[in-house]
Scaffold this motif. Sequence first.
Motif, PDB file in Angstrom:
ATOM      1  N   ARG A  59       0.872  -1.167   0.000  1.00  0.00           N
ATOM      2  CA  ARG A  59       0.000   0.000   0.000  1.00  0.00           C
ATOM      3  C   ARG A  59       0.904   1.210   0.000  1.00  0.00           C
ATOM      4  N   GLY A  60       0.807   1.972  -1.077  1.00  0.00           N
ATOM      5  CA  GLY A  60       1.714   3.108  -1.224  1.00  0.00           C
ATOM      6  C   GLY A  60       3.140   2.589  -1.275  1.00  0.00           C
ATOM      7  N   ASP A  61       3.970   3.115  -0.435  1.00  0.00           N
ATOM      8  CA  ASP A  61       5.382   2.730  -0.400  1.00  0.00           C
ATOM      9  C   ASP A  61       5.687   1.840   0.796  1.00  0.00           C
ATOM     10  N   LEU A  62       4.762   0.929   1.165  1.00  0.00           N
ATOM     11  CA  LEU A  62       4.963   0.130   2.364  1.00  0.00           C
ATOM     12  C   LEU A  62       4.393  -1.274   2.229  1.00  0.00           C
ATOM     13  N   MET A  63       5.164  -2.244   2.714  1.00  0.00           N
ATOM     14  CA  MET A  63       4.697  -3.612   2.951  1.00  0.00           C
ATOM     15  C   MET A  63       5.098  -3.963   4.375  1.00  0.00           C
ATOM     16  N   VAL A  64       4.276  -4.757   5.050  1.00  0.00           N
ATOM     17  CA  VAL A  64       4.568  -5.162   6.423  1.00  0.00           C
ATOM     18  C   VAL A  64       4.533  -6.678   6.481  1.00  0.00           C
ATOM     19  N   GLY A  65       5.532  -7.273   7.143  1.00  0.00           N
ATOM     20  CA  GLY A  65       5.608  -8.721   7.235  1.00  0.00           C
ATOM     21  C   GLY A  65       5.839  -9.196   8.657  1.00  0.00           C
ATOM     22  N   ALA A  66       5.461 -10.461   8.901  1.00  0.00           N
ATOM     23  CA  ALA A  66       5.709 -11.097  10.191  1.00  0.00           C
ATOM     24  C   ALA A  66       6.060 -12.559   9.937  1.00  0.00           C
ATOM     25  N   ASN A  67       6.963 -13.075  10.761  1.00  0.00           N
ATOM     26  CA  ASN A  67       7.381 -14.471  10.665  1.00  0.00           C
ATOM     27  C   ASN A  67       7.279 -15.084  12.049  1.00  0.00           C
ATOM     28  N   LEU A  68       6.749 -16.314  12.111  1.00  0.00           N
ATOM     29  CA  LEU A  68       6.684 -17.064  13.351  1.00  0.00           C
ATOM     30  C   LEU A  68       7.187 -18.464  13.052  1.00  0.00           C
ATOM     31  N   THR A  69       8.203 -18.897  13.799  1.00  0.00           N
ATOM     32  CA  THR A  69       8.825 -20.206  13.600  1.00  0.00           C
ATOM     33  C   THR A  69       8.730 -21.005  14.888  1.00  0.00           C
ATOM     34  N   SER A  70       8.344 -22.280  14.760  1.00  0.00           N
ATOM     35  CA  SER A  70       8.325 -23.160  15.932  1.00  0.00           C
ATOM     36  C   SER A  70       9.007 -24.474  15.569  1.00  0.00           C
ATOM     37  N   SER A  71       9.788 -24.980  16.517  1.00  0.00           N
ATOM     38  CA  SER A  71      10.496 -26.237  16.306  1.00  0.00           C
ATOM     39  C   SER A  71       9.741 -27.367  16.992  1.00  0.00           C
ATOM     40  N   PRO A  72      10.062 -28.607  16.639  1.00  0.00           N
ATOM     41  CA  PRO A  72       9.382 -29.723  17.294  1.00  0.00           C
ATOM     42  C   PRO A  72       9.690 -29.808  18.793  1.00  0.00           C
ATOM     43  N   ARG A  73      10.751 -29.152  19.235  1.00  0.00           N
ATOM     44  CA  ARG A  73      11.112 -29.159  20.664  1.00  0.00           C
ATOM     45  C   ARG A  73      10.453 -28.022  21.442  1.00  0.00           C
ATOM     46  N   GLY A  74       9.556 -27.301  20.790  1.00  0.00           N
ATOM     47  CA  GLY A  74       8.830 -26.248  21.494  1.00  0.00           C
ATOM     48  C   GLY A  74       9.512 -24.886  21.474  1.00  0.00           C
ATOM     49  N   ARG A  75      10.630 -24.738  20.793  1.00  0.00           N
ATOM     50  CA  ARG A  75      11.288 -23.428  20.687  1.00  0.00           C
ATOM     51  C   ARG A  75      10.565 -22.594  19.638  1.00  0.00           C
ATOM     52  N   THR A  76      10.437 -21.309  19.920  1.00  0.00           N
ATOM     53  CA  THR A  76       9.782 -20.411  18.972  1.00  0.00           C
ATOM     54  C   THR A  76      10.635 -19.177  18.742  1.00  0.00           C
ATOM     55  N   GLY A  77      10.468 -18.587  17.591  1.00  0.00           N
ATOM     56  CA  GLY A  77      11.128 -17.336  17.243  1.00  0.00           C
ATOM     57  C   GLY A  77      10.189 -16.522  16.374  1.00  0.00           C
ATOM     58  N   PHE A  78      10.429 -15.224  16.323  1.00  0.00           N
ATOM     59  CA  PHE A  78       9.573 -14.363  15.522  1.00  0.00           C
ATOM     60  C   PHE A  78      10.409 -13.261  14.899  1.00  0.00           C
ATOM     61  N   GLU A  79       9.842 -12.635  13.882  1.00  0.00           N
ATOM     62  CA  GLU A  79      10.515 -11.516  13.233  1.00  0.00           C
ATOM     63  C   GLU A  79       9.468 -10.561  12.684  1.00  0.00           C
ATOM     64  N   HIS A  80       9.650  -9.289  12.948  1.00  0.00           N
ATOM     65  CA  HIS A  80       8.838  -8.239  12.344  1.00  0.00           C
ATOM     66  C   HIS A  80       9.652  -7.713  11.171  1.00  0.00           C
ATOM     67  N   MET A  81       8.982  -7.459  10.057  1.00  0.00           N
ATOM     68  CA  MET A  81       9.664  -6.986   8.856  1.00  0.00           C
ATOM     69  C   MET A  81       8.820  -5.901   8.191  1.00  0.00           C
ATOM     70  N   ASP A  87      13.896   7.756   1.259  1.00  0.00           N
ATOM     71  CA  ASP A  87      14.742   8.635   0.446  1.00  0.00           C
ATOM     72  C   ASP A  87      14.925   8.092  -0.967  1.00  0.00           C
ATOM     73  N   GLY A  88      13.842   7.544  -1.540  1.00  0.00           N
ATOM     74  CA  GLY A  88      13.874   7.055  -2.908  1.00  0.00           C
ATOM     75  C   GLY A  88      14.379   5.629  -3.066  1.00  0.00           C
ATOM     76  N   ALA A  89      14.895   5.013  -2.005  1.00  0.00           N
ATOM     77  CA  ALA A  89      15.422   3.649  -2.092  1.00  0.00           C
ATOM     78  C   ALA A  89      14.521   2.689  -1.319  1.00  0.00           C
ATOM     79  N   TRP A  90      14.169   1.577  -1.934  1.00  0.00           N
ATOM     80  CA  TRP A  90      13.384   0.553  -1.248  1.00  0.00           C
ATOM     81  C   TRP A  90      14.274  -0.128  -0.230  1.00  0.00           C
ATOM     82  N   THR A  91      13.800  -0.225   1.004  1.00  0.00           N
ATOM     83  CA  THR A  91      14.599  -0.787   2.093  1.00  0.00           C
ATOM     84  C   THR A  91      13.786  -1.831   2.844  1.00  0.00           C
ATOM     85  N   PHE A  92      14.419  -2.983   3.083  1.00  0.00           N
ATOM     86  CA  PHE A  92      13.846  -4.071   3.871  1.00  0.00           C
ATOM     87  C   PHE A  92      14.393  -3.911   5.284  1.00  0.00           C
TER      88      PHE A  92
END
Length: 167
Positions: A59-81, A87-92
């Motif tokens: 939407r416009g000049d923006l995308m929003v992402g999220a990641n959720l990872t879980s392992s079989p041992r119950g460990r979890t991790g996440f990431e906001h993106m 300034d004219g450059a697309w940045t992740f």
Amino acid sequence: MLASLSSRPIAMRTLAFVLLLASTTVLRATPTVDLSWLAGDWRRCQDGEIVEERWLGPRGDLMVGANLTSSPRGRTGFEHMRIARVDGAWTFWAEPNGRAATPFVLAESGARRAVFANPEHVFPARVVYWRDGADLMARIEGTIKDQPAAVEWRFSAGTAADCPRSP
């Protein structure tokens, strides 16, 4: 006085032409980037690990992402993106597990591929997304202990609810 008034329209037309030419050149120099192929719900179910990634927008000049990872041992991790034009450059921007955001600037793009890079960041130094048919591919690259390293994911359309449950 009459001579200076009659030359004004010519000067105004010349100025308008120069401004139009400059704006056209700027528009041509900033290529349009279409990241709509990244949008959607993506999941990877492998060996009991579930990796789920969701991209909203663009939407416009923006995308929003999220990641959720879980392992079989119950460990979890996440990431906001997010991907935004700065300034004219697309940045992740990546914020793994709540850490400070790290920027990766768009280094190359195509119809269904985008490569973001930050040469000052050791691992990852590059974040790559591309489509392989209906699947979304993601890869991070860089160096670990002075050796080239990479991790790659193949996502299918869907959510974690689509993953088979372990017995």
